[in-house]
Every structure is written in C-alpha cells, then in structure tokens.
Write a protein that holds these residues in place. Structure first.
Motif, PDB file in Angstrom:
ATOM      1  N   ALA A  87       0.754  -1.078  -0.066  1.00 58.72           N
ATOM      2  CA  ALA A  87      -0.008   0.047  -0.138  1.00 58.72           C
ATOM      3  C   ALA A  87       0.891   1.211   0.160  1.00 58.72           C
ATOM      4  CB  ALA A  87      -0.859  -0.039   1.075  1.00 58.72           C
ATOM      5  N   ILE A  88       1.940   1.355   0.835  1.00 56.25           N
ATOM      6  CA  ILE A  88       2.791   2.379   1.120  1.00 56.25           C
ATOM      7  C   ILE A  88       3.386   2.465  -0.232  1.00 56.25           C
ATOM      8  CG2 ILE A  88       4.756   3.441   2.175  1.00 56.25           C
ATOM      9  CD1 ILE A  88       3.906   1.913   4.734  1.00 56.25           C
ATOM     10  N   ALA A  89       4.040   1.395  -0.925  1.00 58.59           N
ATOM     11  CA  ALA A  89       4.774   1.647  -2.271  1.00 58.59           C
ATOM     12  C   ALA A  89       3.909   2.145  -3.368  1.00 58.59           C
ATOM     13  CB  ALA A  89       5.364   0.191  -2.758  1.00 58.59           C
ATOM     14  N   VAL A  90       2.699   1.823  -3.319  1.00 59.25           N
ATOM     15  CA  VAL A  90       1.741   2.020  -4.515  1.00 59.25           C
ATOM     16  C   VAL A  90       1.555   3.534  -4.202  1.00 59.25           C
ATOM     17  CG1 VAL A  90      -0.607   1.940  -5.429  1.00 59.25           C
ATOM     18  CG2 VAL A  90       0.911  -0.134  -4.951  1.00 59.25           C
ATOM     19  N   GLY A  91       1.049   4.082  -2.826  1.00 57.44           N
ATOM     20  CA  GLY A  91       0.686   5.367  -2.674  1.00 57.44           C
ATOM     21  C   GLY A  91       1.835   6.169  -3.074  1.00 57.44           C
ATOM     22  N   PHE A  92       3.035   6.088  -2.972  1.00 56.03           N
ATOM     23  CA  PHE A  92       3.987   7.034  -3.418  1.00 56.03           C
ATOM     24  C   PHE A  92       4.535   6.909  -4.700  1.00 56.03           C
ATOM     25  CE2 PHE A  92       4.670   7.324   1.400  1.00 56.03           C
ATOM     26  CZ  PHE A  92       4.851   8.760   1.539  1.00 56.03           C
ATOM     27  N   ASP A  93       4.358   5.754  -5.267  1.00 56.48           N
ATOM     28  CA  ASP A  93       4.257   5.616  -7.040  1.00 56.48           C
ATOM     29  C   ASP A  93       3.342   6.638  -7.469  1.00 56.48           C
ATOM     30  OD1 ASP A  93       6.570   3.859  -6.969  1.00 56.48           O
ATOM     31  OD2 ASP A  93       5.264   2.051  -7.027  1.00 56.48           O
ATOM     32  N   ARG A  94       2.146   6.586  -6.959  1.00 55.37           N
ATOM     33  CA  ARG A  94       0.931   7.439  -7.442  1.00 55.37           C
ATOM     34  C   ARG A  94       1.615   8.873  -7.223  1.00 55.37           C
ATOM     35  NH1 ARG A  94      -3.186   7.059  -4.346  1.00 55.37           N
ATOM     36  NH2 ARG A  94      -4.596   8.359  -5.938  1.00 55.37           N
ATOM     37  N   ARG A  95       1.952   9.379  -6.221  1.00 52.78           N
ATOM     38  CA  ARG A  95       2.437  10.674  -5.841  1.00 52.78           C
ATOM     39  C   ARG A  95       3.401  10.927  -6.901  1.00 52.78           C
ATOM     40  NH1 ARG A  95       4.967  12.523  -0.053  1.00 52.78           N
ATOM     41  NH2 ARG A  95       5.300  15.152  -0.963  1.00 52.78           N
ATOM     42  N   SER A 132      -4.620  -7.623  -2.318  1.00 54.07           N
ATOM     43  CA  SER A 132      -5.788  -6.872  -3.165  1.00 54.07           C
ATOM     44  C   SER A 132      -6.326  -5.827  -1.890  1.00 54.07           C
ATOM     45  CB  SER A 132      -7.135  -7.718  -3.232  1.00 54.07           C
ATOM     46  OG  SER A 132      -7.330  -8.243  -2.210  1.00 54.07           O
ATOM     47  N   LEU A 133      -6.219  -5.789  -0.721  1.00 57.66           N
ATOM     48  CA  LEU A 133      -6.496  -5.016   0.154  1.00 57.66           C
ATOM     49  C   LEU A 133      -5.455  -3.738   0.257  1.00 57.66           C
ATOM     50  CD1 LEU A 133      -7.813  -6.976   3.329  1.00 57.66           C
ATOM     51  CD2 LEU A 133      -9.177  -5.701   1.576  1.00 57.66           C
ATOM     52  N   GLY A 134      -4.042  -4.153   0.024  1.00 52.28           N
ATOM     53  CA  GLY A 134      -2.970  -3.435   0.068  1.00 52.28           C
ATOM     54  C   GLY A 134      -3.309  -2.176  -1.223  1.00 52.28           C
ATOM     55  N   LEU A 182       0.257   6.123   4.394  1.00 51.90           N
ATOM     56  CA  LEU A 182       1.484   5.949   5.230  1.00 51.90           C
ATOM     57  C   LEU A 182       1.027   5.725   6.628  1.00 51.90           C
ATOM     58  CD1 LEU A 182       4.397   5.541   5.680  1.00 51.90           C
ATOM     59  CD2 LEU A 182       4.793   8.114   5.756  1.00 51.90           C
ATOM     60  N   ALA A 183       0.231   6.628   7.026  1.00 56.43           N
ATOM     61  CA  ALA A 183      -0.251   6.655   8.198  1.00 56.43           C
ATOM     62  C   ALA A 183      -1.271   5.667   8.677  1.00 56.43           C
ATOM     63  CB  ALA A 183      -0.780   8.064   8.787  1.00 56.43           C
ATOM     64  N   LEU A 184      -2.202   5.471   7.715  1.00 59.10           N
ATOM     65  CA  LEU A 184      -3.389   4.861   7.635  1.00 59.10           C
ATOM     66  C   LEU A 184      -2.887   3.154   7.668  1.00 59.10           C
ATOM     67  CD1 LEU A 184      -6.360   4.682   8.260  1.00 59.10           C
ATOM     68  CD2 LEU A 184      -6.713   4.657   6.081  1.00 59.10           C
ATOM     69  N   GLY A 185      -1.805   2.910   6.711  1.00 59.10           N
ATOM     70  CA  GLY A 185      -1.343   1.571   6.441  1.00 59.10           C
ATOM     71  C   GLY A 185      -0.618   1.311   7.757  1.00 59.10           C
ATOM     72  N   ASN A 186       0.161   1.882   8.493  1.00 58.42           N
ATOM     73  CA  ASN A 186       0.953   1.502   9.776  1.00 58.42           C
ATOM     74  C   ASN A 186      -0.129   1.269  10.747  1.00 58.42           C
ATOM     75  OD1 ASN A 186       3.867   1.476   9.066  1.00 58.42           O
ATOM     76  ND2 ASN A 186       3.404   3.416   8.339  1.00 58.42           N
ATOM     77  N   LEU A 187      -1.156   2.074  10.766  1.00 54.26           N
ATOM     78  CA  LEU A 187      -2.178   2.026  11.919  1.00 54.26           C
ATOM     79  C   LEU A 187      -2.929   0.805  11.742  1.00 54.26           C
ATOM     80  CD1 LEU A 187      -3.936   3.379  14.556  1.00 54.26           C
ATOM     81  CD2 LEU A 187      -5.080   4.462  12.645  1.00 54.26           C
ATOM     82  N   ILE A 188      -3.274   0.517  10.390  1.00 54.76           N
ATOM     83  CA  ILE A 188      -4.090  -0.817  10.405  1.00 54.76           C
ATOM     84  C   ILE A 188      -3.195  -2.020  10.767  1.00 54.76           C
ATOM     85  CG2 ILE A 188      -5.223  -2.285   8.538  1.00 54.76           C
ATOM     86  CD1 ILE A 188      -6.249   0.518   7.254  1.00 54.76           C
TER      87      ILE A 188
END
Length: 267
Positions: free
Chosen positions: A99-107, A175-177, A190-196
């Motif tokens: 999830a974090i990798a995909v999020g920053f790839d999008r950014r 799939s969830l990530g 980043l924040a939500l992924g670590n919290l979850i």
C-alpha cells in the motif's frame, strides 16, 4: 488522364524492428512482475518490515527463557509462533508495504506513466500481486527454516495445506493493499497503513492467545483477515483444514480485488 504514381514501399522489409505493436500479454505480465520484484527487494525500508521484523520476532519469542502457555521449550514455542509470524510477514509484505509503495508511486507519477503503456489495469495489479507472492514464498522458506532449526517439525500434509493458506492470504492482503494504496493520498496511506497493521497484529494475537479472550472478541478477530489467516495457518500446519478461515480470506480477497480494479487510480 491520371498522373498519380502508385505508392511504393521506400524501405526494405525489416528496416524498422522490432515491430511497432504491443508485446504479448504474457510477456508484459512477466516484465511487470520482474520490475515489481526488483523494486521490492531493493527497498531497504520494506525489507526491514517484511524480513527483519518477522525474523526477529520469531527468534525472540522462541528463545524466551520462560515457561509460558505457548510452550516450555523453543521447539514448542516455535510450533506456536511460526504460523502467527508467517501471518505477520504476509500482511507486512502484501498489505502495508504494498500500500505504501503504491501510494508513493502514484504521488511521484510513476503509475501515471505506467498507465500509458499497453498493459491493462488488471495486469498492473496482477504483476504487483505476483511479485508480492514471490517475496512471501522467500519469507515462508526463511521463517520455516528458522522454526525447524528450533525443533518445529510439521508434516508434509501440513506444509501443503499451509502453502494453500499462504497463497490465499497473500491474495487477500495484496488486494486490500492495492485498494488502500491506489485510492488515497500517499501521506494518508503511510499513516493509515501502519495504523491498520498494528490493529491487524492485535487481532492476530487474539487468535493465538485465545484461552483468555471473550467469545465475542475472538469472533471479531476470526472475521478479520489477519485473524482468519493466523487461524487457517495454525490449523493447516497441524494438518487440519479451517473451512471458516479460508472462506473469510476468500471473501476479503474478492471484495478487495473487485474494489481495487474498480477504484484504482494512477495519480
């Protein structure tokens, strides 16, 4: 009278190679998987999350110099904690790290450029999931080897059932990530992924130490993807098939996969 000159090919056949057309889908998928795998293995932060933390947890818990409910010997504690540590490793790799990798790839616009290539959206998701599955296989071999070094001895049937549980759990968490990383902003991911991740870790712990857990809390834990995977792995490595756990994982995989394909954004 027409004076048009018939059109002729000015260049010999084969001048422009390779042909200007998309590669076969299988080759695109293989290339996407290979690229994602290299990126996963080169990322130091993800290696810390996916390799070092689960391995350290397993070694520390197995060598705990106490007689606990998890077992009185390193071998007994390894038998208790190997399934739980495998579940932690899977959700770290397939969910949080992905999830974090995909999020920053999008950014940074990497996925936007990838979306302009001929590979379809589901091919990008499949390539990422296959790369994660390869890393999970490596994790499973390492963690299983450490457990065996402490005296853990699963049966062949247990290993086969465990492999099926690992595959289903990896698909569910991947799939969830992808759903999380492909829909929200990088900072939120980043924040939500670590919290979850911490919440899922706690739910998995409720399944491991279920003797003193109320029935309602244990039911909630079993309905979560981490709890379902932990229980399914624990029973699988004991040569038992957890129908309920597998059904929960399949439902999470179906929901996450469908929503990821529907809502995944490249920017």
């Amino acid at each position: 009278m027409s004076t048009e000159v018939p059109a002729t090919n000015r260049f010999p056949r084969g001048t422009f190679t390779p042909g200007p057309r998309p590669a076969p889908l299988t080759r695109m998928l293989a290339a996407q998987t290979r690229m994602e795998l290299v990126l996963l293995l080169r990322n130091g932060e993800q290696l810390l999350l996916t390799m070092f933390i689960p391995i350290t947890m397993l070694i520390g818990l197995s060598l705990l110099p106490l007689d606990t409910e998890a077992g009185a010997t390193p071998a007994a504690r390894a038998a208790t904690f190997v399934p739980a540590i495998l579940a932690v490793a899977i959700m770290s790799t397939a969910f949080t790290g992905q999830a974090i990798a995909v999020g920053f790839d999008r950014r940074y616009g990497a996925l936007k450029r990838l979306g302009a290539t001929p590979i379809p959206r589901w091919g990008i998701i499949a390539g990422k999931s296959l790369a994660v599955l390869i890393v999970v296989v490596l994790q499973s071999i390492i963690i299983g080897g450490i457990g065996m070094a402490f005296g853990w001895r699963p049966s062949i049937a247990g290993l086969l059932l465990g492999a099926v549980a690992i595959a289903v759990g990896t698909v569910a968490f991947a799939s969830l990530g992808l759903l999380l990383g492909g829909t929200l902003k990088a900072e939120v991911v980043l924040a939500l992924g670590n919290l979850i991740w911490f919440v899922l870790l706690g739910l998995a712990g409720l399944v491991v130490f279920d003797q003193h857990v109320p029935d309602a809390a244990r039911t909630v834990a079993r309905l979560s993807p981490s709890g379902a995977l932990t229980e399914a792995l624990t029973r699988a490595l004991d040569s038992s098939f957890d129908v309920f756990g597998f059904c929960v994982l399949i439902v999470w995989a179906a929901i996450g996969g469908a929503l990821a394909v529907r809502w995944f954004r490249f920017q």
